[in-house]
Write an enzyme that holds these catalytic residues in place. Structure first.
Site, PDB file in Angstrom:
ATOM      1  CE1 TYR A  71      -4.335  -2.858   4.423  1.00 38.73           C
ATOM      2  CE2 TYR A  71      -3.352  -0.654   4.152  1.00 38.73           C
ATOM      3  CZ  TYR A  71      -3.857  -1.813   3.558  1.00 38.73           C
ATOM      4  OH  TYR A  71      -3.803  -2.134   2.298  1.00 38.73           O
ATOM      5  CB  SER A  80      -0.914   0.030   1.094  1.00 32.39           C
ATOM      6  OG  SER A  80      -1.324   1.306   1.503  1.00 32.39           O
TER       7      SER A  80
END
Length: 258
Positions: free
Chosen positions: A164, A151
């Site tokens: 995350y 990400s």
């Protein structure tokens, strides 16, 4: 005997989380390049089967298998299911491409993040790809490809995403180690890091108009991403012409927070 006229086997890709969003786009874009696909789902079986039907309509073979990437105790049985599908559908014992795509999101400030939330992110985004790849390696062809999904949040910070993002940072380190250790088998390993994409991920947060406007205003290309922005890139990264690249992080954010 000359091998010049022998047929070249169709590449087979295994994509985790292929029923929707980025995984669906990856599967369809790979199919357009002549790749057959095994895709997994956790709960959305019908959506996964719909994707498989679209792949078959494009002239490709497809298979659908259930998988919870957050439950490593299920990986041995999953590997056996993959082995059985390879034999049943393709009459082969190896596949060529692994895309570790499946995942889930959580939103919580660092000070409010619970151990349960942390453990979920750990199991799904780091422990899952680590041990799933380990279990599937005996079924991967030498000269194959692995693409992990990270990400943009592993580079820039967004409050509420610490658990995350930490796991995605771990995936990026794992990618480099896999590239080094799997080099003797000529398996190239890379990681793609998408930015904000309009999907159902995280409850569809990137469909919120206010957030979309903010992200677009900070993005060099002036908009948030759509699944095909990533699916098309993944298909290109996994093309035979990209085999020489390994151990690399490729960010696909449209130039967010440059």
């Amino acid at each position: 005997m000359s091998t010049q006229n022998l047929p070249v086997a169709t590449p087979i890709a295994l994509i985790t989380g292929g029923s929707r969003g980025l995984g669906r786009s990856m599967a369809l874009k790979l199919a357009e390049r002549g790749v057959d696909v095994i895709l997994t789902y956790r709960t959305a079986e019908q959506e996964a089967r719909d994707v498989a039907a679209q792949l078959e309509a494009r002239g490709r073979k497809a298979s659908v298998l259930p998988l919870d990437v957050g439950r490593s105790d299920g990986f041995p049985a999953f590997a056996e299911a993959v082995r059985a599908e390879l034999a049943r559908v393709w009459k082969r014992d190896r596949f060529d491409i692994l895309v570790n795509n499946a995942g889930s999101g959580t939103r919580a400030a660092f000070i409010e993040t619970t151990e349960a939330q942390f453990d979920e992110m750990l199991n799904v985004h780091l422990k899952g790809p680590f041990f799933l790849t380990q279990k599937l390696l005996p079924l991967m062809a030498d000269g194959g490809r692995i693409l992990n999904v990270s990400s943009g949040l592993a580079r820039y910070t967004f409050p509420g995403s610490s658990a995350y993002a930490v796991m995605k940072g771990g995936v990026e380190v794992l990618t480099r180690y896999l590239a080094r250790e799997l080099g003797p088998r000529r398996i190239s390993v890379n990681v793609v890091a998408p930015g904000g994409i309009e999907t159902d991920f995280g409850g569809g947060v990137m469909r919120d108009d206010t957030l979309k406007q903010m992200v677009a205003s900070q993005t060099a290309l002036g908009r948030v991403g759509v699944p095909d922005d990533i699916g098309g890139l993944v298909a290109a990264l996994l093309a035979p012409e990209s085999q020489w690249m390994t151990g690399q992080r490729i960010e696909a954010t449209g130039g967010f927070f440059l």
